[in-house]
Motif scaffolding. Structure first.
Motif, PDB file in Angstrom:
ATOM      1  N   ALA A  31      -9.998 -22.933 -23.712  1.00  0.00           N
ATOM      2  CA  ALA A  31      -9.704 -24.298 -24.173  1.00  0.00           C
ATOM      3  C   ALA A  31     -10.950 -25.188 -24.092  1.00  0.00           C
ATOM      4  CB  ALA A  31      -8.575 -24.891 -23.336  1.00  0.00           C
ATOM      5  N   GLY A  78      -4.099 -25.779 -20.743  1.00  0.00           N
ATOM      6  CA  GLY A  78      -4.955 -25.520 -21.899  1.00  0.00           C
ATOM      7  C   GLY A  78      -5.120 -26.754 -22.780  1.00  0.00           C
ATOM      8  N   PHE A  82      -8.589 -28.754 -23.404  1.00  0.00           N
ATOM      9  CA  PHE A  82      -9.047 -28.851 -24.798  1.00  0.00           C
ATOM     10  C   PHE A  82      -9.321 -30.311 -25.165  1.00  0.00           C
ATOM     11  CE2 PHE A  82      -8.424 -29.407 -29.323  1.00  0.00           C
ATOM     12  CZ  PHE A  82      -9.009 -28.286 -29.901  1.00  0.00           C
TER      13      PHE A  82
END
Ligand SMILES: [Zn+2]
Length: 200
Positions: A31, A78, A82
């Motif tokens: 990510a 994640g 990200f």
């Protein structure tokens, strides 16, 4: 800054996450790297505007961070990493050079577009242009310690990323000449589809 530098800064975010939640190492690394690169996918369509959201990514990352803290499962972690990596990318673009074919000339006043402020943020030029030696130093500074938080696969990814970055630093100042030549060879009909700074 280079997309590779942003990727390694994203990996550094992931490395920090693994300090408190090592079980999410793989998803966090993936990510961080992809979130760091993601905004630059707009390079051929409204570069540093279409997918660059310095304010909104930051706000979204803060919300996602809280969600991941309350409900720590792979996808929440994640998404949070990200968005944090993408936020750092978009915000730090303001510290680099402007949006122009030869950014070392320092004539552009456009670093990154803030959709929240509805205006271009001017470049601070702490990193003078993408592919400047200080850009590579930054990539190594973030990438090397970040790699140590992970296993051999990530070590290899970081090594390749730094090698590609070093290559870009070497050729960077020749790119406008080559790009201009290539554009000149293209049929006229293609010109409207090229990024503005490559103009005919
Ligand atoms: Zn960018």
């Amino acid at each position: 800054m280079m997309a590779t530098t942003h990727a390694l800064v994203g990996l550094a975010v992931a490395a920090v996450v693994t300090l408190v939640a090592p079980e999410y190492g793989v998803i966090a690394a993936a990510a961080g790297l992809t979130g760091g690169v993601f905004p630059d996918l707009d390079i051929y369509a409204g570069h540093r505007r279409t997918l660059h959201f310095p304010v909104y990514y930051t706000a979204a990352a803060a919300v996602a961070g809280v969600v991941a803290f309350v409900l720590p499962v792979p996808w929440t972690v994640g998404v949070a990493v990200f968005l944090a990596a993408a936020a750092l990318h978009a915000a730090s673009d303001a510290l680099g050079g402007g949006l122009e074919l030869e950014p070392w000339e320092g004539t552009s006043e456009r670093a990154v577009y803030s959709h929240y402020h509805r205006r271009w943020v001017p470049p601070r030029r702490l990193v003078r242009y993408d592919g400047a030696p200080e850009d590579l130093a930054l990539a190594a500074l973030f990438g090397t310690p970040a790699a140590l938080a992970f296993g051999p696969t990530v070590h290899q990814v970081v090594a390749v990323t730094l090698a590609v970055s070093a290559g870009w630093v070497v050729v960077r100042k020749h790119v406008p000449t080559v790009a201009t030549w290539v554009v000149a060879q293209l049929p006229e009909g293609v010109h409207p589809h090229l990024p503005e700074r490559f103009g005919p």
